[in-house]
Design an enzyme around this catalytic site. Structure first.
Site, PDB file in Angstrom:
ATOM      1  NE  ARG A   1      -1.830 -16.980  23.291  1.00 22.47           N
ATOM      2  CZ  ARG A   1      -2.618 -17.246  24.341  1.00 22.47           C
ATOM      3  NH1 ARG A   1      -3.447 -16.312  24.786  1.00 22.47           N
ATOM      4  NH2 ARG A   1      -2.595 -18.438  24.916  1.00 22.47           N
TER       5      ARG A   1
ATOM      6  CG  ASP B   1      -3.177 -21.310  29.667  1.00 16.36           C
ATOM      7  OD1 ASP B   1      -3.500 -20.824  30.776  1.00 16.36           O
ATOM      8  OD2 ASP B   1      -3.622 -20.878  28.581  1.00 16.36           O
TER       9      ASP B   1
END
Length: 542
Positions: A169, A453
């Site tokens: 990603r 996150d």
């Protein structure tokens, strides 16, 4: 491979890193520079379109499926390309940053896929950007190991047939990489991450029976998917591999993308492998886009917004139906729990919640789901094994029973829950603790037994902002308390003092706690809502 003049790309304001010359080769930098020349102008136009779309939402407080793309949705004939063998069974995926220890543990975890993350689980320090690339290449060449200096424990890769398939990603379109510049202009982080990884690994991955596979974050429209598709076409020609080798899974983690799922798959159809339900960024996107839409768009505490909330259920069921109609994988959301080594009862309760969540996803037709910790892999695997058996996926479940109207996706007030004072405190706690770690270069952080996150930090600060601007009233200690900037400052000051007591003066002073406190309040209280927390935070990341 195309023969180009020497790269105009310059490395600026960056201390040399060990073995960086293996990543930052002249040929790789020339490729990144060419990506920048070809595609950054379109990136800039699409970011401007985001702002225009947001202004339209502010004016109308609504969204709808696009009339101009109705023909794509109504054409039942098209499908995405068949999944390659390495991505056909995705029943459990583990996520995490690309530091050396995580690289080994994730590949060894027993999950079918590892989302190797340069985005929300990674603070984009120069070291993380460059050495993360090196760790992946080392893993593919089986020259990676790690010994924990604190415990003395050593880590090494298992056999090739036991390793997870990597889906990498890159950063979102909004973030630039200040250390790589062309003619004084920073290169978009997405092109840096994609370019370096693709250039160094695409051919080797094919030799390993896999390929260059990607997760695409923060996508807001089918035109952004079209940009990625054009990048894939260019990149495959550039290095000389067959068209259609790249596969991309798009995170449907913005409210605008939820209305364009079929169009996004259509744009990427030769390179698409699925869509993913990214829960926290999705909630953040709802707040961001409808922040001036009045009380009916006010979200309760983030932990009260479960995936069974009517508007979340509409989103996930539409995602499954859309994917299976078009032959793509539908990947479920994150189980963020981090097991406690000291509290078996906490683990028991959390494992039951994870199992119930994964049972629901498997029962709804998802082909796989995410976990944040290796100990959760067997739990999620059991849920999907029970439904899939020996089948690699359940794309044959078309979910034609699902009917979602445009208003269902934004029916926030259908949820029977309200913001609470404890929710405000938790948002401040998570925000300060996460931002402090991020400023030290850590993007995935265990806080209160959850892996947090950047997405969870975004929803935390967004909810503080929304509650204050909506004048939300809390019940607290038998009294009513209104959400105000002064209340947020009071809670933040109390949390900062509690952290100092918890960790001691020395550790507090050595950390970035005051800086994190100030930044959280800045992005939570400023009248001019920052599009992304990570933009002002990146200016402070050294």
């Amino acid at each position: 491979m195309s023969a180009l003049a020497p790269s105009p790309l310059a490395i600026v304001d960056a201390e040399p890193l060990p073995r960086q010359e293996e990543v930052l080769t002249d040929a790789a930098l020339a490729f990144v520079a060419e990506l920048h020349r070809q595609f950054t102008p379109r990136r800039d136009e699409l970011l401007a379109r985001r702002a225009e779309r947001r202004a339209e939402i502010a004016r109308t407080s609504t969204l709808d499926f696009l009339p101009e793309t109705a023909a794509v949705r109504e054409d039942d004939s098209w499908r995405v390309a068949p999944a390659p063998a390495a991505l056909n069974d995705r029943r459990v995926e583990i996520t995490g940053p690309t530091d050396r220890k995580m690289t080994i543990n994730a590949l060894n975890s027993g999950a079918k896929v590892w989302l190797a993350d340069f985005e929300d689980a990674s603070a984009p320090t120069w070291e993380n950007v460059v050495l993360g690339q090196l760790n992946l290449t080392d893993a593919y060449e089986r020259r990676i190991d790690f010994t924990d200096e604190r415990t003395g424990k050593s880590y090494a890769l298992k056999g090739a047939d036991e390793l997870a398939t990597v889906v990498m990603r890159p950063r979102g379109w909004h973030l630039d990489e200040r250390h790589l510049q062309v003619e004084g202009r920073a290169v978009p982080g997405a092109l840096v991450d994609f370019g370096l990884y693709f250039f160094h690994n695409a051919k080797h991955l094919i030799e390993l029976g896999k390929g260059p596979y990607f997760y695409l974050p923060k996508t807001e429209s089918y035109l952004e998917a079209r940009l990625w598709n054009d990048i894939f076409v260019f990149a495959q020609d550039y290095v000389g591999i067959p068209q259609g080798t790249v596969r991309a899974t798009v995170l449907i983690e913005t409210i605008t993308a939820a209305y364009q799922m079929e169009e996004i798959l259509y744009e990427l159809r030769d390179h698409a492998s699925g869509l993913n339900a990214g829960r926290w960024d999705y909630l953040f996107s709802i707040v961001k886009n409808f922040r001036d839409g009045g009380s009916k768009f006010v979200l309760p505490d983030r932990n009260l917004v479960t995936m069974t909330a009517p508007f979340m259920r509409a989103y996930t069921e539409l995602l499954v139906r859309t994917c299976h109609k078009r032959g793509a994988h539908a990947i479920g959301g994150m189980a963020a729990f981090i097991p406690s080594r000291r509290d078996a009862e906490v683990n028991k309760v959390a494992f039951e919640k994870v199992a119930n969540d994964k049972d629901r996803e498997a029962g709804d037709g998802f082909d796989g789901s995410w976990v944040a910790h290796p100990d959760l892999v067997p739990i999620a695997m059991k849920s999907f094994d029970a439904v899939l058996g020996e089948k690699p996926n359940q794309k044959d479940r078309l979910r034609e029973d699902v009917k979602v109207a445009p208003e269902d996706l934004i029916a926030i007030d259908s949820l029977d829950a309200k913001p609470t004072y404890d929710g405000l405190v938790n948002a401040v706690q998570v925000g300060i603790r996460y931002i402090e770690a991020w400023l030290r270069g850590l993007g995935a952080v265990a806080i209160f037994n959850l892996m947090e996150d950047a997405a969870t930090a975004e929803i935390s600060r967004s909810q503080i902002w929304q509650w204050i601007n909506a004048g939300v009233v809390f019940e607290h200690d038998g009294e009513t308390v209104t959400a105000t900037a002064d209340l947020a400052r009071k809670v933040a000051a109390e949390e900062l003092a509690a952290i100092r007591t918890e960790i001691g003066d020395e550790a507090f002073t050595a950390g970035k706690w005051q800086q994190a406190h100030d930044l959280l309040l800045q992005v939570s209280l400023d009248a001019d809502y920052a599009d992304f927390l990570t933009l002002p935070a990146y200016e402070q990341l050294r």
